[in-house]
Design a protein around this motif. Sequence first.
Motif, short mmCIF file in Angstrom:
data_model
loop_
_atom_site.label_atom_id
_atom_site.label_comp_id
_atom_site.label_asym_id
_atom_site.label_seq_id
_atom_site.Cartn_x
_atom_site.Cartn_y
_atom_site.Cartn_z
N SER A 67 0.82 -1.29 -0.20
CA SER A 67 -0.03 0.08 -0.05
C SER A 67 1.01 1.37 0.08
N PRO A 68 0.49 2.22 -0.73
CA PRO A 68 1.29 3.48 -0.67
C PRO A 68 1.33 4.10 0.74
N LYS A 69 0.35 3.69 1.63
CA LYS A 69 0.23 4.13 3.12
C LYS A 69 1.67 3.73 3.94
N TYR A 70 2.32 2.67 3.37
CA TYR A 70 3.64 2.38 3.88
C TYR A 70 4.55 3.48 4.10
N LYS A 71 4.68 4.38 2.95
CA LYS A 71 5.60 5.20 2.58
C LYS A 71 5.19 6.48 3.53
N ALA A 72 3.64 6.78 3.65
CA ALA A 72 3.47 7.77 4.64
C ALA A 72 3.73 7.52 5.87
N VAL A 73 3.37 6.22 6.44
CA VAL A 73 3.62 5.84 7.89
C VAL A 73 5.26 6.10 8.02
N GLY A 74 6.10 5.58 7.00
CA GLY A 74 7.61 5.63 7.12
C GLY A 74 8.01 7.37 7.40
N VAL A 75 7.29 8.19 7.13
CA VAL A 75 7.49 9.70 7.25
C VAL A 75 6.89 9.76 8.78
N LEU A 76 6.40 9.45 8.99
CA LEU A 76 5.44 9.42 10.58
C LEU A 76 6.64 9.05 11.61
N GLY A 77 7.03 7.99 11.08
CA GLY A 77 8.03 7.18 11.98
C GLY A 77 9.42 8.03 12.21
N MET A 78 9.80 8.43 11.16
CA MET A 78 11.01 9.30 11.03
C MET A 78 10.73 10.43 11.83
N ASP A 79 9.54 11.03 11.80
CA ASP A 79 9.37 12.29 12.38
C ASP A 79 9.39 12.04 13.93
N LEU A 80 8.96 10.61 14.40
CA LEU A 80 9.16 10.34 15.84
C LEU A 80 10.60 10.33 16.34
N GLY A 81 11.56 10.06 15.27
CA GLY A 81 12.69 9.64 15.98
C GLY A 81 13.44 8.27 15.44
N LEU A 82 12.36 7.57 14.97
CA LEU A 82 12.63 6.07 14.51
C LEU A 82 13.50 6.09 13.13
N GLU A 83 13.86 4.84 13.08
CA GLU A 83 14.61 4.63 11.79
C GLU A 83 13.66 3.83 10.87
N TRP A 84 13.63 4.12 9.70
CA TRP A 84 12.62 3.31 9.01
C TRP A 84 13.23 2.62 7.67
N GLY A 85 12.98 1.23 7.69
CA GLY A 85 13.50 0.32 6.87
C GLY A 85 13.22 0.77 5.27
N GLY A 86 12.21 1.59 4.86
CA GLY A 86 12.01 2.04 3.70
C GLY A 86 13.14 2.89 3.16
N ASN A 87 14.04 3.37 4.08
CA ASN A 87 14.85 4.37 3.71
C ASN A 87 16.42 3.59 3.30
N TRP A 88 16.23 2.26 3.65
CA TRP A 88 17.66 1.48 3.45
C TRP A 88 18.02 1.34 1.84
N LYS A 89 19.30 1.28 1.70
CA LYS A 89 19.85 1.64 0.44
C LYS A 89 19.80 0.10 -0.18
N THR A 90 20.02 -0.73 0.42
CA THR A 90 20.16 -2.05 -0.07
C THR A 90 18.66 -2.79 -0.35
N ILE A 91 18.18 -3.55 0.91
CA ILE A 91 17.03 -4.15 0.81
C ILE A 91 16.05 -2.98 1.35
N GLN A 92 15.05 -2.62 0.74
CA GLN A 92 14.05 -1.64 1.45
C GLN A 92 12.97 -2.51 2.08
N ASP A 93 12.63 -1.99 3.22
CA ASP A 93 11.69 -2.88 4.07
C ASP A 93 10.64 -1.98 4.83
N GLU A 94 9.80 -1.52 3.93
CA GLU A 94 8.95 -0.44 4.42
C GLU A 94 7.88 -0.69 5.63
N PRO A 95 7.70 -1.96 5.87
CA PRO A 95 7.09 -2.18 7.33
C PRO A 95 7.83 -2.11 8.34
N HIS A 96 9.02 -2.13 8.47
CA HIS A 96 10.21 -1.95 9.42
C HIS A 96 10.53 -0.75 9.94
#
Length: 212
Positions: free
Chosen positions: A151-180
Amino acid sequence: MNLPDMIRAVQKALGVDVDGNAGPQTWTAIYNKICPGAPAPPVTTTSSTKKTPPPPTGDKVDDRSEKNIATLLPEVRPYARALVTKAAQNGITIKVISGTRTYTEQNDLYAQGRTKPGPKVTNAPGGYSNHNFGIAFDIGVFEGSSYKDESPKYKAVGVLGMDLGLEWGGNWKTIQDEPHFQLRPSWASDLSEKDMLAELRDRKDEGKAVYA
Ligand SMILES: [Zn+2]
């Protein structure tokens, strides 16, 4: 009306945090409002490098999430709850569907698609996943009661997570893991993933706290 006042008025109408400062949360809400159903583009943000203070303990969320949140280190739990709450405030239903795994559970997963039947689900054997140390969790996006693995919503949640200070798997350069999502300890801020995992294994062997 000056610009911060305008931003505050827009934030109020969108139902996001009202601070007069249009960050990723506000932009994601604006984007979702104006382009409903369109896949959200990756948002470049400086907030992933900025350490935000830990959110308050947080009210309990749904039962399935809480069951998985209970497996995380106490330091990580408020972040996971805050992410579920923040997503809901942005109209996105998520649940924490995976938390901590023992080395044995991780080895069982690693065996899948290798020495056991089924598709490969992980490249990490026991001790080589952030899920083995209580610092990482995976979320699932839900529509009604139905789980969406894409779902495109995983990316929106990724942004919210980063905003909280979490590291988001969707940002990884090698294997992207959007739910992580994971909460990086401050001692690991300049370490590679590999070096951080080595230190996490040492700390576990020595019975030393992860966030000390
Ligand atoms: Zn994960």
